[in-house]
Design a protein around this motif. Structure first.
Motif, short mmCIF file in Angstrom:
data_model
loop_
_atom_site.label_atom_id
_atom_site.label_comp_id
_atom_site.label_asym_id
_atom_site.label_seq_id
_atom_site.Cartn_x
_atom_site.Cartn_y
_atom_site.Cartn_z
N LEU A 58 -38.08 27.18 39.53
CA LEU A 58 -37.09 27.95 38.78
C LEU A 58 -37.62 28.04 37.35
O LEU A 58 -37.49 27.10 36.56
N LEU A 59 -38.24 29.19 37.03
CA LEU A 59 -39.00 29.32 35.79
C LEU A 59 -38.23 29.92 34.62
O LEU A 59 -38.68 29.84 33.49
N ARG A 60 -37.08 30.55 34.88
CA ARG A 60 -36.29 31.17 33.82
C ARG A 60 -34.82 30.78 33.98
O ARG A 60 -34.40 30.44 35.08
N PRO A 61 -34.01 30.91 32.91
CA PRO A 61 -32.60 30.53 33.01
C PRO A 61 -31.73 31.51 33.81
O PRO A 61 -30.61 31.18 34.17
N THR A 62 -32.23 32.69 34.09
CA THR A 62 -31.52 33.65 34.94
C THR A 62 -32.52 34.21 35.94
O THR A 62 -33.56 34.75 35.55
N PRO B 168 -29.80 17.87 35.12
CA PRO B 168 -28.95 18.48 34.09
C PRO B 168 -29.21 17.92 32.70
O PRO B 168 -29.20 18.67 31.72
N VAL B 169 -29.47 16.61 32.59
CA VAL B 169 -29.72 16.00 31.28
C VAL B 169 -30.98 16.58 30.66
O VAL B 169 -31.01 16.91 29.46
N ALA B 170 -32.02 16.77 31.45
CA ALA B 170 -33.27 17.34 30.95
C ALA B 170 -33.09 18.80 30.52
O ALA B 170 -33.85 19.31 29.70
N LEU B 171 -32.06 19.46 31.05
CA LEU B 171 -31.81 20.87 30.71
C LEU B 171 -30.76 21.02 29.62
O LEU B 171 -30.27 22.12 29.37
N GLY B 172 -30.41 19.90 28.97
CA GLY B 172 -29.50 19.97 27.82
C GLY B 172 -28.04 19.74 28.12
O GLY B 172 -27.20 20.00 27.27
N ALA B 173 -27.71 19.27 29.30
CA ALA B 173 -26.30 19.01 29.62
C ALA B 173 -25.84 17.77 28.87
O ALA B 173 -26.54 16.77 28.78
N MET C 161 -40.34 24.41 33.29
CA MET C 161 -39.71 24.63 34.58
C MET C 161 -38.28 24.04 34.52
O MET C 161 -38.06 22.97 34.00
N TYR C 162 -37.32 24.78 35.10
CA TYR C 162 -35.91 24.39 35.05
C TYR C 162 -35.43 23.72 36.34
O TYR C 162 -34.25 23.47 36.49
N GLY C 163 -36.31 23.49 37.27
CA GLY C 163 -35.96 22.89 38.54
C GLY C 163 -36.71 23.59 39.66
O GLY C 163 -37.64 24.37 39.41
N GLU C 164 -36.29 23.34 40.90
CA GLU C 164 -36.95 23.98 42.03
C GLU C 164 -36.03 24.03 43.25
O GLU C 164 -35.08 23.27 43.36
N LEU C 165 -36.35 24.96 44.13
CA LEU C 165 -35.70 25.08 45.43
C LEU C 165 -36.68 24.58 46.47
O LEU C 165 -37.81 25.09 46.55
N VAL C 166 -36.27 23.60 47.24
CA VAL C 166 -37.14 23.02 48.26
C VAL C 166 -36.63 23.47 49.62
O VAL C 166 -35.49 23.17 49.99
N PRO C 167 -37.45 24.21 50.39
CA PRO C 167 -37.01 24.67 51.71
C PRO C 167 -36.69 23.51 52.64
O PRO C 167 -37.48 22.56 52.75
N VAL C 168 -35.52 23.56 53.28
CA VAL C 168 -35.15 22.54 54.25
C VAL C 168 -35.99 22.77 55.50
O VAL C 168 -36.07 23.88 56.00
N LEU D 42 -28.38 29.57 34.60
CA LEU D 42 -28.31 28.25 34.00
C LEU D 42 -27.28 28.28 32.88
O LEU D 42 -27.42 29.06 31.93
N GLU D 43 -26.22 27.45 33.00
CA GLU D 43 -25.16 27.40 32.00
C GLU D 43 -24.89 25.95 31.61
O GLU D 43 -24.55 25.15 32.47
N SER D 44 -25.05 25.62 30.35
CA SER D 44 -24.78 24.27 29.83
C SER D 44 -25.51 23.18 30.61
O SER D 44 -24.97 22.10 30.84
N GLY D 45 -26.74 23.46 31.03
CA GLY D 45 -27.54 22.47 31.74
C GLY D 45 -27.33 22.42 33.24
O GLY D 45 -27.94 21.59 33.91
N TYR D 46 -26.46 23.27 33.80
CA TYR D 46 -26.19 23.30 35.23
C TYR D 46 -26.48 24.68 35.79
O TYR D 46 -26.19 25.70 35.15
N TRP D 47 -27.00 24.72 37.02
CA TRP D 47 -27.24 25.98 37.71
C TRP D 47 -25.96 26.45 38.40
O TRP D 47 -25.24 25.65 38.99
N PHE D 48 -25.71 27.75 38.31
CA PHE D 48 -24.61 28.39 39.03
C PHE D 48 -25.19 29.48 39.91
O PHE D 48 -26.14 30.15 39.52
#
Length: 153
Positions: free
Chosen positions: A16-20, A94-99, A1-8, A47-53
């Motif tokens: 977030l299961l894939r890099p795109t 970001p560190v866990a995703l390779g940044a 898993m690359y992260g998650e979106l938490v509803p406010v 996902l680019e260089s460990g950061y989401w865009f």
């Protein structure tokens, strides 16, 4: 898993299961949000260089990051992502995703252009000696821009 979106305001988190990922109302989107004010294909997460865009896909009701409408923007951990009227907190490491090192540059050119007036963006207003000079295209008879006369001229 690359992260998650938490509803406010509560609700199920979205992994977030894939890099795109494409987000929208259509069933074919990677993240399907079945709300009438979300466009069929609203935006894309990359996902680019460990950061989401986030990249808006010409959505009708817009994409916002921390309350500001964006076309493309880096999402830092803890940022609030707004899709139409729906808000999510972005959570990832970001560190866990390779940044490594500082985050990649954001699209500052887009933000600097959006900070200019419409006349400046169209090239019709120029700064001369600290004063702004405006051109009147309505009186342009031969295809040349003419300086609009002020009351002092």
């Amino acid at each position: 898993m690359y992260g998650e979106l938490v509803p406010v305001g509560g609700g199920d988190t979205i992994p977030l299961l894939r890099p795109t990922l494409t987000i929208g109302r259509r069933e074919s989107c990677d993240i399907c949000l079945r709300f009438g004010n979300v466009s069929g294909q609203h935006c894309q997460l990359v996902l680019e260089s460990g950061y989401w865009f986030i990249q808006d896909l010409n959505s009708q009701n817009g994409t916002k990051v921390n309350g500001h409408r964006v076309v493309r923007k880096r999402l830092d951990p803890g940022d609030t992502l707004g899709l139409a009227k729906h808000k999510f907190t972005v959570q990832y490491s970001p560190v866990a995703l390779g940044a490594s090192g500082p985050p990649p540059g954001d699209d500052e050119a887009i933000e600097s252009v959006m900070g200019k007036s419409l006349l400046e963006r169209a090239g019709l207003q120029r700064r001369l000696g600290g004063e702004s000079s405006r051109y009147d295209v309505t009186n342009d008879a031969k295809g040349q821009l003419k300086r609009k006369r002020s009351a002092d001229d």
